[in-house]
Structures are given as structure tokens and as C-alpha cells.
Design an enzyme around this catalytic site. Structure first.
Site, PDB file in Angstrom:
ATOM      1  N   LYS A  11      63.736 -29.629  25.342  1.00  0.00           N
ATOM      2  CA  LYS A  11      65.087 -29.411  25.275  1.00  0.00           C
ATOM      3  C   LYS A  11      65.924 -30.614  25.862  1.00  0.00           C
ATOM      4  CE  LYS A  11      64.400 -24.518  26.777  1.00  0.00           C
ATOM      5  NZ  LYS A  11      64.689 -23.757  27.916  1.00  0.00           N
ATOM      6  N   TYR A  51      69.563 -18.056  20.920  1.00  0.00           N
ATOM      7  CA  TYR A  51      69.329 -17.262  21.802  1.00  0.00           C
ATOM      8  C   TYR A  51      70.035 -15.969  21.873  1.00  0.00           C
ATOM      9  CZ  TYR A  51      66.761 -21.089  24.220  1.00  0.00           C
ATOM     10  OH  TYR A  51      65.773 -21.909  24.918  1.00  0.00           O
ATOM     11  N   PHE A  59      72.972 -15.744  32.497  1.00  0.00           N
ATOM     12  CA  PHE A  59      72.678 -17.150  32.377  1.00  0.00           C
ATOM     13  C   PHE A  59      73.196 -17.627  30.830  1.00  0.00           C
ATOM     14  CE2 PHE A  59      68.683 -15.053  32.017  1.00  0.00           C
ATOM     15  CZ  PHE A  59      68.587 -15.459  30.722  1.00  0.00           C
ATOM     16  N   ARG A  87      52.720 -21.530  25.129  1.00  0.00           N
ATOM     17  CA  ARG A  87      53.275 -20.922  26.237  1.00  0.00           C
ATOM     18  C   ARG A  87      52.503 -21.457  27.478  1.00  0.00           C
ATOM     19  NH1 ARG A  87      58.045 -17.976  25.859  1.00  0.00           N
ATOM     20  NH2 ARG A  87      57.760 -17.851  27.974  1.00  0.00           N
ATOM     21  N   THR A  93      58.385 -19.633  33.066  1.00  0.00           N
ATOM     22  CA  THR A  93      59.990 -20.221  32.957  1.00  0.00           C
ATOM     23  C   THR A  93      60.334 -20.855  34.009  1.00  0.00           C
ATOM     24  OG1 THR A  93      60.076 -18.077  31.548  1.00  0.00           O
ATOM     25  CG2 THR A  93      62.054 -19.226  32.252  1.00  0.00           C
ATOM     26  N   ARG A 104      56.254 -27.651  32.260  1.00  0.00           N
ATOM     27  CA  ARG A 104      57.554 -27.178  33.246  1.00  0.00           C
ATOM     28  C   ARG A 104      57.349 -27.644  34.465  1.00  0.00           C
ATOM     29  NH1 ARG A 104      58.727 -21.480  30.054  1.00  0.00           N
ATOM     30  NH2 ARG A 104      60.610 -22.348  28.864  1.00  0.00           N
ATOM     31  N   ASN A 114      64.320 -26.283  32.169  1.00  0.00           N
ATOM     32  CA  ASN A 114      62.931 -26.271  32.259  1.00  0.00           C
ATOM     33  C   ASN A 114      62.138 -27.134  31.083  1.00  0.00           C
ATOM     34  OD1 ASN A 114      63.582 -24.485  30.370  1.00  0.00           O
ATOM     35  ND2 ASN A 114      62.680 -22.777  31.144  1.00  0.00           N
ATOM     36  N   HIS A 117      61.021 -25.328  25.330  1.00  0.00           N
ATOM     37  CA  HIS A 117      61.091 -23.825  24.665  1.00  0.00           C
ATOM     38  C   HIS A 117      59.725 -23.416  23.811  1.00  0.00           C
ATOM     39  CE1 HIS A 117      62.396 -20.120  22.637  1.00  0.00           C
ATOM     40  NE2 HIS A 117      61.771 -20.651  21.634  1.00  0.00           N
ATOM     41  N   GLU A 128      61.933 -17.796  14.563  1.00  0.00           N
ATOM     42  CA  GLU A 128      62.685 -19.412  15.004  1.00  0.00           C
ATOM     43  C   GLU A 128      62.080 -20.332  14.190  1.00  0.00           C
ATOM     44  OE1 GLU A 128      62.617 -17.745  19.760  1.00  0.00           O
ATOM     45  OE2 GLU A 128      61.126 -19.293  19.127  1.00  0.00           O
TER      46      GLU A 128
END
Ligand code: ADP
Ligand code: MG
Length: 141
Positions: A11, A51, A59, A87, A93, A104, A114, A117, A128
Site C-alpha cells: 500500500k 474496495y 472508513f 494473509r 488487519t 503489518r 496497515n 492488502h 482481484e
């Protein structure tokens, strides 16, 4: 077990902080294969589409602001159980509850900023991956 793909994004916060190379290094160390990489800055509109599942949440607006705030790096990762493995490498998260040694925990600074993704399931991963990579860039086999 079959090889599957997942969509990863480094990110804008992590790119801005100069942590992209370290994240890439962790990916390489994990044994996941990198099949494709692109660096670009998302428009707010594209961030909103990516998203869309979060539309209506408190948010959502700030998430679009953040994700379009600077360049990010999208990667297609593959391997056995790649969705869950990526993940796990990312961590929870919220960086404050992420396990030690996860991306993270190391590089995230808040639940919003964070660092990365990851797709949450194989079907989401297919959607995606297709959102950012065309069939011409990423052969089926
Ligand atoms: P994950 O990225 O772990 O799949 P979600 O899909 O729930 O998490 O959320 C998508 C992204 O939205 C998060 O990675 C984070 O950047 C942001 N986000 C999630 N929850 C919050 C929150 N409570 N406040 C601010 N930003 C959030
Ligand atoms: Mg998610």
C-alpha cells in the site's frame, strides 16, 4: 494440493516509507512465487471500485483517500494455499493485534495504514487479480 493465486498490494504508506523492498524480500523468503508486478497510483474512482465491498462503512471515504494518495505495488502471488499463506504473512488487519514478525506488525502504523492488502478467499483472489492484470500479462497456465 493445487497451486492458487492471490492478489497482494504493497500500500501507499509502505511504499512512501521505503519499505517496499523489505516486503518483497519477505515475500521471496516465504516461498510464494511472484508471477506479476505493477506499480501505479490508483485514482480515487479505481480505489472505490476495488474496495466496493466496503461501501457504506465509516472508513470507506478515508480508505479511498489513503489508497489513492501515492503509488502502490500490486503483485500476483502463487503457490499452494497462497491466499491463506499471504494473509498469514501480512498479519491481522490492525497492526496492534498482528503477530510478531508479520508485515503489518513490522510496517503498519494503524488499522488504516496497515502496509499491505491480501485477497480473503480464492474467489475474491480471482476477481482481484483480474481487476489489475489482463489475460495478456498473466497467462492462464
Ligand atoms: P483486510 O485488509 O485485512 O482484508 P478489511 O477488508 O476489513 O481488512 O479492510 C480493508 C482495509 O480498510 C484495511 O486493510 C484497512 O486499510 C482499512 N480499514 C479496515 N478497518 C478500518 C477501520 N476500522 N478504520 C480505518 N480503516 C480501516
Ligand atoms: Mg479485506
Amino acid at each position: 494440493m493445487e497451486t492458487v493465486r492471490t492478489l497482494a498490494i504493497i500500500k501507499p504508506d509502505a511504499v512512501r516509507a521505503g519499505n517496499a523492498g523489505k516486503v518483497l524480500s519477505m515475500i521471496e523468503g516465504s516461498g510464494l512465487a511472484v508471477e506479476a508486478v505493477r506499480m501505479f497510483r490508483l485514482t480515487r474512482e479505481a480505489a472505490g471500485a476495488f474496495y466496493a465491498v466496503h461501501r457504506g462503512k465509516s472508513f470507506y471515504g478515508e480508505l479511498l483517500e489513503f489508497m489513492s494518495s501515492g503509488p502502490c505495488i500490486a503483485l500476483v502471488l502463487s503457490g499452494e494455499n497462497a491466499v491463506a499463506r499471504w494473509r498469514e504473512l501480512m498479519g491481522a488487519t490492525n497492526p496492534s493485534s498482528a503477530a510478531d514478525g508479520t508485515i503489518r506488525k513490522l510496517y503498519g502504523t494503524s488499522v488504516q495504514f496497515n502496509a499491505c492488502h491480501g485477497s480473503d478467499a480464492p474467489e475474491t483472489a480471482r476477481q482481484e487479480v483480474a481487476f489489475f492484470f489482463s489475460g495478456a500479462e498473466l497467462p492462464v497456465n
